[in-house]
Design an enzyme around this catalytic site. Structure first.
Site, PDB file in Angstrom:
ATOM      1  N   SER A 183       0.858  -1.186   0.000  1.00 40.28           N
ATOM      2  CA  SER A 183       0.000   0.000   0.000  1.00 40.28           C
ATOM      3  C   SER A 183       0.898   1.241   0.000  1.00 40.28           C
ATOM      4  O   SER A 183       2.125   1.127   0.020  1.00 40.28           O
ATOM      5  CB  SER A 183      -0.917  -0.021   1.214  1.00 40.28           C
TER       6      SER A 183
ATOM      7  N   ILE B 274      -2.194  10.131  -6.011  1.00 38.28           N
ATOM      8  CA  ILE B 274      -1.423  11.130  -6.761  1.00 38.28           C
ATOM      9  C   ILE B 274      -1.318  10.693  -8.222  1.00 38.28           C
ATOM     10  O   ILE B 274      -1.408  11.517  -9.134  1.00 38.28           O
ATOM     11  CB  ILE B 274      -0.040  11.340  -6.117  1.00 38.28           C
TER      12      ILE B 274
ATOM     13  N   GLU C 271     -10.835  -7.536   1.311  1.00 36.54           N
ATOM     14  CA  GLU C 271     -11.784  -6.414   1.299  1.00 36.54           C
ATOM     15  C   GLU C 271     -12.053  -5.831  -0.074  1.00 36.54           C
ATOM     16  O   GLU C 271     -13.158  -5.425  -0.375  1.00 36.54           O
ATOM     17  CB  GLU C 271     -11.273  -5.257   2.182  1.00 36.54           C
TER      18      GLU C 271
ATOM     19  N   GLY D 163      -8.173  20.098  15.285  1.00 43.01           N
ATOM     20  CA  GLY D 163      -8.032  18.865  16.036  1.00 43.01           C
ATOM     21  C   GLY D 163      -9.201  18.636  16.976  1.00 43.01           C
ATOM     22  O   GLY D 163     -10.068  19.503  17.136  1.00 43.01           O
TER      23      GLY D 163
ATOM     24  N   CYS E  30      -9.365  26.352  12.771  1.00 39.93           N
ATOM     25  CA  CYS E  30     -10.382  25.583  13.480  1.00 39.93           C
ATOM     26  C   CYS E  30     -10.045  25.464  14.969  1.00 39.93           C
ATOM     27  O   CYS E  30     -10.149  26.466  15.673  1.00 39.93           O
ATOM     28  CB  CYS E  30     -10.605  24.235  12.805  1.00 39.93           C
TER      29      CYS E  30
ATOM     30  N   GLY F 156      -7.296  25.602  16.108  1.00 45.00           N
ATOM     31  CA  GLY F 156      -6.261  26.641  16.236  1.00 45.00           C
ATOM     32  C   GLY F 156      -6.872  27.999  16.533  1.00 45.00           C
ATOM     33  O   GLY F 156      -6.321  28.796  17.303  1.00 45.00           O
TER      34      GLY F 156
ATOM     35  N   GLU G 176     -15.602  21.941  25.178  1.00 47.16           N
ATOM     36  CA  GLU G 176     -15.175  20.617  24.698  1.00 47.16           C
ATOM     37  C   GLU G 176     -14.190  19.997  25.698  1.00 47.16           C
ATOM     38  O   GLU G 176     -14.145  18.796  25.875  1.00 47.16           O
ATOM     39  CB  GLU G 176     -14.501  20.743  23.312  1.00 47.16           C
TER      40      GLU G 176
ATOM     41  N   HIS H  92     -11.739  25.656   7.377  1.00 41.57           N
ATOM     42  CA  HIS H  92     -10.513  24.979   6.930  1.00 41.57           C
ATOM     43  C   HIS H  92     -10.084  25.480   5.546  1.00 41.57           C
ATOM     44  O   HIS H  92     -10.439  24.870   4.531  1.00 41.57           O
ATOM     45  CB  HIS H  92     -10.748  23.465   6.872  1.00 41.57           C
TER      46      HIS H  92
ATOM     47  N   GLU I 203      -7.387  25.195   4.138  1.00 42.57           N
ATOM     48  CA  GLU I 203      -6.449  24.272   3.476  1.00 42.57           C
ATOM     49  C   GLU I 203      -7.140  23.357   2.470  1.00 42.57           C
ATOM     50  O   GLU I 203      -6.475  22.743   1.644  1.00 42.57           O
ATOM     51  CB  GLU I 203      -5.667  23.451   4.511  1.00 42.57           C
TER      52      GLU I 203
HETATM   53  N1  GLN Z   1     -12.727  20.101  18.216  1.00 51.95           N
HETATM   54  C1  GLN Z   1     -13.184  21.344  17.699  1.00 51.95           C
HETATM   55  C2  GLN Z   1     -14.674  21.335  17.373  1.00 51.95           C
HETATM   56  O1  GLN Z   1     -15.263  20.303  17.249  1.00 51.95           O
HETATM   57  C3  GLN Z   1     -12.372  21.776  16.489  1.00 51.95           C
HETATM   58  C4  GLN Z   1     -12.529  20.880  15.308  1.00 51.95           C
HETATM   59  C5  GLN Z   1     -11.474  21.073  14.265  1.00 51.95           C
HETATM   60  O2  GLN Z   1     -10.420  21.636  14.515  1.00 51.95           O
HETATM   61  N2  GLN Z   1     -11.702  20.566  13.084  1.00 51.95           N
HETATM   62  O3  GLN Z   1     -15.286  22.357  17.246  1.00 51.95           O
END
Ligand code: GLN
Length: 564
Positions: free
Chosen positions: A13, A19, A150, A355, A382, A384, A406, A508, A510
């Site tokens: 894999s 790509i 699979e 995150g 996010c 961040g 959270e 996001h 990115e």
């Molecule tokens: N954990 C945060 C939320 O759920 C941020 C999520 C993220 O960074 N994608 O709002």
């Protein structure tokens, strides 16, 4: 009816099927063909949204809010098409739909089986992509490796598909590995022969082989592979390790992969040019004038794929500024208790990505405080952004113990919290704020300077939001709320007033950056990192005056035209 290309993988894999598929799409697009790509994933999760980055890497979000495989990120970065829910099929989705129909009684007393019910459902999804859109070519990348239990139903479905649409309308490309055995000083073709043998056992004879290799595949090796795998020598394409992934379309085209595809699919051959891609992307990526070091402070730092789109977007920001971006990955957990900031030596920009969960959060807060106090360009995404709000509340507005609910439900200052509509959500899959949402941008902000428009749409993937109760306090203390949802209810972008470039976003960005069109925020982040590095920005409050200097204005005029 579109022509179909199926991309499979063998031997091991992680050979880069995504790509390779994206590169083939790029080459075909350059001929004026309309190409769609889809990923067929053999796992039983309905989508990767509930999977841990350790299992699956990044979850890529599309405009329509689908949580998809990170290969869709490659597809969107390499091509002009926009993708969505229908471009990522999983076994989970297929079984779910078949079992739902069975419960509904749709099979009228029949026995429901993998063949034909699951394979029919797969074929249906392959057709679905081009149902209402006109495509010349549909590329379907089959996840997994030939020989896996699979992926068998997917391979069987593609075999049947070819049988039904005919050889002129379908083609198989198989990616394999040709390892170099150091002790023998030789490239070995046997794993490729075995892998093609495995495909043949289930009735699939590949038409083109892409052989991943660290050394050049000389003509005799290509001929040997051709002979034993039953393909033409010109259909054996070398897939050498590349310095930049953006070189790969050029490498494939130089070897004439498009000629073979056009000939087999009976498409009239038009050369098509990748000249602009070569000049604007590959040459800039390989021979940049400048170099700048940016720290990414996250918790999945040791994984290559967890922040894939962020790393790529930073490279795009580099390309737009004729600069290499050297990414220093800093493990947020490791800096939680350290007093020294040695790790940040030589760093000209700090990025904290998104995150979930509280592991590493205190380290992220520390990095943000450092960026804020030392006036180092900062970009929060996010989680961040949520951390930037928490850090500001704790250390500037003097709200001790401020947090996101959270991580601490009992915090005295819940500066990040759940909206009412999220409070009773029990299911984890597909229930966040997902996909494209509009955002209005205030003038006289870093955000506006980057985007140069009043309204944008960006993709989201989160549950928690900036708590509106704290808007006034934050603004009074020097935080600009530079992006707000059109209904005025959601804070989407924040930035600091007395800082050379400190911007954080709830969405996001990115997921919308491309190598030949860097996302405006990544472009500006890298540019400010370069300015910081050049010491054009003194590490003081005077920074803002410098930003308005002539040099800056000239630069912006140029950029404005390019990215309008
Ligand atoms: N954990 C945060 C939320 O759920 C941020 C999520 C993220 O960074 N994608 O709002």
């Amino acid at each position: 009816m579109p022509k179909h290309i199926f991309v499979t993988g063998g031997v091991v894999s992680s050979l880069g099927k995504g790509i390779a598929s994206a590169s083939i799409a790029k080459i075909l697009e350059a001929k004026g063909l309309k190409v769609a790509i889809q990923k067929l994933d053999p796992y039983l999760n309905v989508d990767p949204g509930t999977m841990n980055p350790y299992q699956h890497g990044e979850v890529y979000v599309t405009d329509d809010g689908a949580e998809t495989d990170l290969d869709l990120g490659h597809y969107e970065r390499f091509t002009h098409s926009a993708y969505g829910r229908e471009n990522n099929v999983t076994s989970g989705q297929i079984y779910y739909s078949v079992i739902t129909k069975e419960r509904h009684g749709d099979y009228l007393g029949g026995t429901v089986q993998v063949v034909p019910h699951i394979t029919n459902a797969i074929k249906e999804r392959i057709r679905e992509v081009s149902r209402n859109k006109r495509y010349d070519i549909v590329i379907s990348e089959v996840g997994g490796t030939a020989g896996d239990i699979e992926s068998l139903p997917f391979l069987e479905a593609t075999r049947q598909f070819r049988h039904e649409v005919g050889r002129e309308n379908s083609l198989f490309i198989h990616l394999t590995l040709v390892p170099f055995i150091r002790a023998a000083g030789e490239l070995k073709t046997k794993p490729t022969q075995h892998s093609v043998g495995t495909l043949r056992e289930i009735g699939i004879q590949p038409d083109i082989l892409i052989c991943r290799t660290e050394k050049k595949l000389e003509q005799p090796v290509k001929e040997k592979i051709a002979l034993f795998c039953n393909v033409e020598p010109e259909a054996v394409i070398e897939g050498r390790d590349a310095e930049s992934i953006y070189e790969i379309p050029l490498m494939f085209k130089e070897q004439g992969i498009d000629k073979v595809i056009c000939q087999k699919l009976k498409i009239e051959y038009k050369a098509g040019s990748l000249h602009e891609w070569r000049r604007n992307v590959v040459q800039k990526a390989l021979r940049p004038k400048h170099s700048v070091k940016i720290a990414v402070v996250g918790k999945y730092i040791e994984l290559q794929d967890a922040y894939k789109s962020i790393y790529e977007s930073l490279k795009h920001g580099g390309i737009a500024n004729d600069s290499e971006v050297v990414i220093k990955k800093i493990n947020a957990e490791k800096i939680e208790n350290t007093r020294s900031f040695d790790q940040f030596k030589g760093i000209s920009g700090i990025l904290v990505p998104g995150g979930f969960g509280d592991r590493g959060v205190e380290g992220k807060l520390k990095a943000i405080q450092y960026a804020r106090e030392k006036k180092i360009p900062f970009f929060g995404i996010c989680l961040g952004m949520q951390c930037a709000a928490i850090e500001f509340a704790r250390n500037v507005v003097d709200m001790k113990g401020a947090h996101s609910t959270e991580f601490n439900k009992k915090t005295p200052y819940p500066v990040i919290s759940l909206l009412e509509e999220q409070q009773n959500v029990k299911d984890m899959g597909g229930t966040m704020r997902l996909g494209a949402y509009p955002c209005q941008i205030k003038k006289e902000t870093w955000a506006y300077k980057a985007y140069k428009v009043d309204e944008i749409t960006e993709r989201h993937r989160h549950r928690y939001e900036f708590n509106n109760e704290y808007r006034d306090k934050f603004q009074k203390a020097g935080m600009r709320l530079s992006g707000i949802s059109p209904n005025g209810k959601l804070v989407e972008m924040i930035e600091l007033e007395d800082h050379p470039w400190f911007l954080a976003v709830q969405f996001h960005p990115e997921f919308k950056s491309k190598p030949d069109k860097a996302h405006p925020l990544f472009r500006e982040f890298v540019r400010h990192a370069l300015l910081y590095q050049e010491k054009i920005l003194p590490e003081s409050m005077d920074a803002l005056n410098v930003i308005n200097s002539e040099k800056e204005k000239n630069f912006e005029q140029g950029q404005g035209e390019k990215h309008a």
